[in-house]
Design an enzyme around this catalytic site. Structure first.
Site, short mmCIF file in Angstrom:
data_model
loop_
_atom_site.label_atom_id
_atom_site.label_comp_id
_atom_site.label_asym_id
_atom_site.label_seq_id
_atom_site.Cartn_x
_atom_site.Cartn_y
_atom_site.Cartn_z
N HIS A 71 33.18 42.61 37.46
CA HIS A 71 32.55 42.50 36.14
C HIS A 71 32.86 43.73 35.30
O HIS A 71 33.25 43.64 34.13
CB HIS A 71 31.03 42.34 36.33
CG HIS A 71 30.21 42.50 35.09
ND1 HIS A 71 29.48 41.47 34.54
CD2 HIS A 71 29.97 43.57 34.28
CE1 HIS A 71 28.85 41.90 33.46
NE2 HIS A 71 29.13 43.17 33.29
N GLU A 72 32.68 44.90 35.89
CA GLU A 72 32.86 46.15 35.14
C GLU A 72 34.33 46.43 34.86
O GLU A 72 34.71 46.71 33.71
CB GLU A 72 32.24 47.32 35.91
CG GLU A 72 30.75 47.21 36.16
CD GLU A 72 29.92 47.13 34.90
OE1 GLU A 72 30.41 47.54 33.82
OE2 GLU A 72 28.78 46.65 34.96
N HIS A 85 34.65 43.96 31.42
CA HIS A 85 34.57 44.86 30.28
C HIS A 85 35.90 45.57 30.00
O HIS A 85 36.15 46.01 28.88
CB HIS A 85 33.47 45.90 30.51
CG HIS A 85 32.08 45.35 30.40
ND1 HIS A 85 31.61 44.75 29.26
CD2 HIS A 85 31.07 45.30 31.30
CE1 HIS A 85 30.36 44.35 29.45
NE2 HIS A 85 30.01 44.67 30.68
N GLU A 94 28.56 39.99 27.99
CA GLU A 94 28.10 40.06 29.38
C GLU A 94 28.39 38.76 30.10
O GLU A 94 28.76 38.75 31.28
CB GLU A 94 26.60 40.38 29.43
CG GLU A 94 26.22 41.77 28.93
CD GLU A 94 26.88 42.89 29.70
OE1 GLU A 94 27.30 42.68 30.86
OE2 GLU A 94 27.00 44.00 29.14
#
Length: 712
Positions: free
Chosen positions: A459-460, A464, A518
């Site tokens: 996810h990070e 992002h 997100e």
């Protein structure tokens, strides 16, 4: 606690302990970490003031009651004629307040009130003249269920925001007023992350005056006039006034200045110097410069994050809550994360917006031309002063810095269990109302932690960390071929929208921006968990205790549970989501339910008041992966091409709960799990000039003690 999303169950407390890494630091590193930690905790009062008008006074009340009781709560309760059960309920309220740094939950933005009867709280406060005075002033606000949430200020009083304060007889802020003032600031080149708006009624002509308060230490001699216009014969003025949060920023800067003497290199000094300048002047350009240097400070022994960082709690998605984090790098865990980051460019080609493209090294026109491996570290936080303790972080949020300079990823290792390290805490079971089908439950528990950790990692880094925003620059140039625009893989047509000069992702998409992003990142992480070549970096193979196939099933079970749990944070009365991640999780669950053929099933048992999640593991490739891939591609293209109109229509419809979901929400809230709280360490300098770590037990009393010891 009494609120739309809480229960009367006693909280579960865990230690966010950093001792193992702290003891490996040198004397200089410990002094650096100590002063940074003091700076971080001194930001707590800024957060409280950003949450509610009464929060700082509630904090002062808790501290005063500790002072007068000397921490012996049982004896103090007896002296005041308060039964032990009510003393415990006070301590629970105090602990939940301190963990959330305000009287609204960090997760969900809903207000919570004390569980002990008001007369019993009054008795506790009567033991001190100071406490009694504070209590009389704030008891009504503390016990009132209204406003019940944070959000756009409403005439009904159901929502409030400290970013938009109406003074005196002024009516609540309207969205148009917030948008107009924001546009004025944008036109003047004033960044808005560290601002708050106040609206006053002008007695002269019943017009309005608006003051933009900017956080800084400096106090100019007079407010700066930004705009003055006539509307329907009434004057509307907008002025800028600095020195908001002045006292706390002075304390923060004092500690940052002390930390300068212990920096490991000149880069760290530049980071702190620019932070100090920004907090002194309010200049966000200085802050952005600090972030450019911060990104280039690779794998420091002591990491830090400071500033007005995350805009989750601003209903307009622009103004940011203060945050202070100091973390100690775990070198062993970081090695694996670094190896993953260094190979991340090839993993990008697994994502759906790259399919069918051969240009840009196979990544296509909707991905950055150059993906430099970011710094990716595993941290044990020594101080995490924030209303939410996230398991992973990707910063900075400024897209120009991310595309031109880079970004950093960090994992908050001591808040979770990285692979190969067991803290003994059970993070696996969902709350009481939410179950996993009995045929899958044991496997779910067995593989939960490994899957969750890698979900956050991907996810990070690759959520992002990916994506290109098609942009027109101020000089009239474009970062894509305007004459031969790329083909949108969603509809097969050339793109027809992009970011105009001065437009930003958060500014353009407003209140849905953070949740959509997100959501995009959560789906990236969920899709990548299934690839053996990706999870293999962490040692997972077909022969290990947890295999890639185990993770592929587990992630869908987690997505189902997370989507249900998200309903905790939907506020029916205000028809809004209280947390960006929760809205995202609900959206993903909806997509998986829509995949059809009973791939994801939620079984409701009205008699037992339970909701059971079932995933057909034979259909992950035929239903799960296509559903998530198509969804991710839509979100990515909305964001990349600045297509706010279609994105808003799509996302708002997707995240509007039906009557069935609202019924499920009632079941979830009625059987909610107890809140989980963290108690954190402190540091002091002893008489020998050595930094000593103060640890605390995971108890209500020690959690309160830890805040008393911070002396903020």
């Amino acid at each position: 606690m009494a609120s739309a999303s809480s229960s009367a169950k006693s909280p579960i407390i865990e230690s966010l302990n950093a001792r193992r890494i702290f003891e490996t630091l040198s004397k200089t590193e410990k002094l650096y970490a100590h002063h940074l930690s003091r700076a971080a905790w001194n930001g707590a009062r800024i957060i409280m003031d950003q949450v509610s008008a009464e929060s700082t006074s509630i904090f002062d009340l808790i501290m005063e009651l500790h002072n007068v009781s000397e921490g012996d709560w049982t004896e103090y309760g007896e002296d005041q004629g308060v039964e032990e059960v009510h003393v415990v309920k006070f301590l629970e309220y105090a602990a939940i307040f301190l963990h959330n740094i305000g009287n609204y939950f960090g997760q969900g933005d809903q207000k919570f009130i004390p569980q002990l009867p008001e007369p019993e709280f009054r008795k506790l406060a009567s033991g001190s003249a100071i406490a009694k005075k504070i209590y009389e002033r704030i008891s009504d606000a503390m016990y009132s269920t209204m406003p019940l949430c944070l959000g756009y200020p409403s005439e009904t009083g159901q929502a409030q925001s400290r970013y938009y304060i109406s003074s005196g007889d002024a009516e609540p802020f309207t969205k148009d007023e917030i948008s107009s003032i924001s546009q004025i600031l944008q036109d003047r080149g004033i960044h808005q992350e560290n601002t708050e708006f106040v609206k006053k009624l002008s007695r002269a002509d019943n017009g309005y005056s608006f003051t933009v308060f900017q956080a800084s230490i400096d106090l100019p001699e007079a407010p700066i006039l930004l705009s003055s216009t006539m509307r329907e014969g009434k004057e509307f003025t907008v002025v800028l006034l600095k020195a908001n949060h002045r006292k706390q920023l002075e304390k923060i800067n004092d500690e940052l200045t002390a930390a300068l003497a212990y920096c490991a290199n000149d880069r760290q000094k530049l980071v702190l110097q620019k932070l100090i300048e920004s907090f002194k002047t309010g200049d966000m350009e200085a802050y952005k410069e600090s972030q450019r240097h911060w990104v280039k400070d690779i794998q420091p022994a002591v990491e830090n994050i400071f500033g007005f960082v995350e805009p989750y709690r601003d209903p307009a998605g622009v103004r940011a809550e203060f945050e202070g984090l100091v973390g100690l790098v775990d070198k062993d865990e970081t090695r694996t994360l670094t190896a993953l980051a260094e190979n991340s460019a090839r993993f990008i080609r697994l994502l759906p917006w790259t399919k069918g493209f051969t240009d840009n090294d196979g990544k296509g026109p909707f991905e950055k031309e150059l993906f430099e491996a970011p710094d990716f570290t595993s941290l044990h936080t020594l101080a995490y002063c924030s209303s939410i303790i996230f398991p992973g972080i990707n910063l900075p949020n400024f897209n120009d810095i991310r595309q031109e300079t880079g970004f950093k990823n960090v994992m908050i290792a001591n808040s979770m269990n990285p692979p190969g390290r067991d803290s003994g805490a059970d993070h696996s079971l969902p709350q009481e109302a939410i179950r996993v089908d009995p045929s899958l439950e044991s496997e779910y528990i067995k593989h939960y932690q490994a899957t969750f950790y890698l979900w956050v990692v991907f996810h990070e880094l690759l959520g992002h960390g990916t994506g290109k925003l098609l942009t027109e620059n101020s000089d009239g140039s474009f970062n894509f071929d305007k004459e031969n625009p790329p083909i949108n893989p969603v509809d097969g047509k050339p793109v027809s929208s992009w970011y105009k000069p001065g437009e930003t992702w958060t500014g353009l998409f407003g209140d849905i921006a953070t949740s959509v992003d997100e959501c995009r990142c959560e789906v990236v992480g969920a899709l990548l968990v299934r690839f053996p070549g990706v999870v293999g970096f962490f040692g997972y193979t077909d022969e290990t205790h947890t295999t890639p196939k185990d993770m592929e099933l587990n992630i869908y079970l987690q997505l189902g549970c997370a989507g249900l749990r998200a309903l905790n944070n939907y506020i029916v009365e205000d028809k809004k989501w209280g947390q960006a991640h929760s809205r995202a999780h609900f959206a993903i669950m909806r997509i998986l339910l829509q995949a059809g053929d009973d791939f994801l099933v939620i079984k409701e048992n009205a008699q037992e008041q339970t909701l059971t999640v079932y995933v057909d593991q034979t259909k992950t490739k035929t239903h799960g992966i296509p559903a998530l891939s198509d969804f991710l591609l839509k979100l990515h293209m909305f964001r990349s091409t600045a297509n706010v109109k279609e994105c808003r229509e799509y996302y708002e419809e997707l995240t509007e709960p039906s009557e069935q979901f609202l019924r499920w929400r009632h079941i979830i809230i009625a059987n909610a799990a107890p809140p989980k709280l963290f108690v954190q360490d402190n540091t002091i300098i002893n008489s020998d000039g050595e930094v000593v770590l103060l640890g605390y037990s995971p108890t209500l009393e020690d959690l309160v003690d830890s805040w008393v010891d911070r002396n903020i």
